[in-house]
Write an enzyme that holds these catalytic residues in place. Structure first.
Site, PDB file in Angstrom:
ATOM      1  N   GLU A  48      76.458 -14.481   2.750  1.00 21.34           N
ATOM      2  CA  GLU A  48      77.201 -13.531   3.593  1.00 21.34           C
ATOM      3  C   GLU A  48      78.618 -14.057   3.860  1.00 21.34           C
ATOM      4  O   GLU A  48      79.596 -13.307   3.835  1.00 21.34           O
ATOM      5  CB  GLU A  48      76.442 -13.313   4.902  1.00 21.34           C
ATOM      6  CG  GLU A  48      77.104 -12.327   5.855  1.00 21.34           C
ATOM      7  CD  GLU A  48      78.014 -13.025   6.855  1.00 21.34           C
ATOM      8  OE1 GLU A  48      79.087 -12.482   7.167  1.00 21.34           O
ATOM      9  OE2 GLU A  48      77.651 -14.120   7.298  1.00 21.34           O
TER      10      GLU A  48
ATOM     11  N   ASP B 162      81.867 -12.070   2.473  1.00 22.15           N
ATOM     12  CA  ASP B 162      82.885 -11.596   3.419  1.00 22.15           C
ATOM     13  C   ASP B 162      84.281 -11.842   2.855  1.00 22.15           C
ATOM     14  O   ASP B 162      85.160 -10.965   2.914  1.00 22.15           O
ATOM     15  CB  ASP B 162      82.687 -12.317   4.754  1.00 22.15           C
ATOM     16  CG  ASP B 162      83.771 -11.979   5.770  1.00 22.15           C
ATOM     17  OD1 ASP B 162      84.014 -10.789   5.980  1.00 22.15           O
ATOM     18  OD2 ASP B 162      84.357 -12.914   6.341  1.00 22.15           O
TER      19      ASP B 162
ATOM     20  N   GLU C 214      77.373  -7.790   2.528  1.00 18.38           N
ATOM     21  CA  GLU C 214      78.262  -8.886   2.113  1.00 18.38           C
ATOM     22  C   GLU C 214      77.497  -9.930   1.315  1.00 18.38           C
ATOM     23  O   GLU C 214      78.027 -10.494   0.353  1.00 18.38           O
ATOM     24  CB  GLU C 214      78.914  -9.514   3.346  1.00 18.38           C
ATOM     25  CG  GLU C 214      79.915  -8.591   4.027  1.00 18.38           C
ATOM     26  CD  GLU C 214      80.446  -9.153   5.326  1.00 18.38           C
ATOM     27  OE1 GLU C 214      81.569  -8.789   5.710  1.00 18.38           O
ATOM     28  OE2 GLU C 214      79.747  -9.950   5.973  1.00 18.38           O
TER      29      GLU C 214
END
Length: 311
Positions: free
Chosen positions: A88, A92, A163
């Site tokens: 994640e 991002d 993400e």
């Protein structure tokens, strides 16, 4: 896996490095998406993650193994498979880079301040969660059994999962990972970028600052913006002519009936004054007084913008 996993509170993390958009701007963004739903075409096919271990990790929430969020790093001989938090974190950054690239290519003259607002809207948790839902990724998420349904419905967790999936695609494709992700996300994000652009442009106008000197689609100067005439009248020249162009564009999009009423008002012999009222669907929405008809019309359009926005 131990017989029992200690209960884990679901902490809502704000991991994004960008600033979150204001609630009012965010609500306007989603209202625009709602009213322009036809523009949100079918999503492109979800790229596959071929590596089974990587794919499993993408869909593994840290609660599945009862991992604490206070560790500096995972133990060297960690008996449990990794979760998706680091994915994640990577996803991002990849997502932000792709979004900035899309903005850079679509709107080459966009200033950094407005562009940052557009990016924040597009990659806000709420928007990412909705994209995750459209792909139905949340149904594959694995977490602590007692919390699984709550996790799957969490907007924050859904955004993180999307993400994480981006990072999975990026890593799964090796040296071509960024190109694969970029080609995919350009198709996914383009209608959201267009909607966010219009919302930020509208907010910029209503704030009293000069409107952005480009059309909604391609960032080019409009004919009205090129035809600036500072000598037309001193009052109207303090309001950018692009305001009138934007007002007309909004009315056309919303199919409003617009009527302009021009009258002269008492002034000095050397400086006559003109008053312009604009009616939208039969109601007076704005008026302006200036030493020239064009300037008064621009001022009336500026005053009527909030009415048109809500209509």
């Amino acid at each position: 896996m131990p017989a029992t996993v200690p209960p884990l509170k679901i902490a809502i993390r704000h991991s994004h490095s960008y600033s979150s958009p204001g609630s009012n701007l965010l609500s306007q963004f989603f209202e625009r998406l709602r009213t322009s739903r036809p523009e949100l075409k079918e999503l492109p096919e979800l790229p596959k993650i071929e590596n089974p271990d990587l794919r499993k990790r993408v869909f593994t929430h840290r609660s599945l193994w009862g991992r604490a969020n206070t560790l500096f790093q995972d133990p060297e001989n960690d008996p449990y498979p990794p979760d998706n938090e680091r994915l994640e974190f990577l996803g991002d950054s990849v997502l932000s880079t792709v979004t900035c690239t899309l903005l850079h290519e679509r709107y080459p003259r966009y200033r950094v301040g407005p562009a940052s607002k557009v990016r924040s809207l597009v990659i806000s948790n709420k928007n990412l969660a909705q994209i995750c839902q459209r792909y139905e990724l949340q149904h594959e998420l694995e977490g602590a059994p007692a919390q699984k349904m709550t996790l799957q419905k969490s907007e924050q967790v859904q955004a993180d999962l999307f993400e994480s999936y981006i990072a999975g695609v990026y890593l799964d494709n090796g040296d071509t990972g960024f190109r694969v992700v970029k080609d995919w996300l350009f198709q996914v994000l383009d209608p959201y970028v267009k909607a966010a652009f219009e919302v930020v442009k509208q907010e910029h106008l209503l704030s009293g600052r000069s409107p952005p000197p480009y059309a909604a689609e391609e960032g080019e100067l409009t004919d009205q913006d090129r035809a600036r005439s500072p000598g037309d009248d001193s009052t109207g020249s303090t309001v950018d002519p692009g305001t009138l162009s934007y007002f007309n564009q909004l009315c056309q999009q919303k199919k409003h009936n617009v009527e302009w009423i021009t009258t002269d008002v008492p002034g000095s012999k050397s400086t006559p004054l003109w008053k312009v009222e604009v009616k939208v669907n039969g109601k007076v929405a704005g008026s302006g007084v200036a030493t020239g008809k064009k300037g008064a019309k621009i001022l009336a359009a500026k005053e009527a913008l909030p009415f048109v926005q809500q209509g």
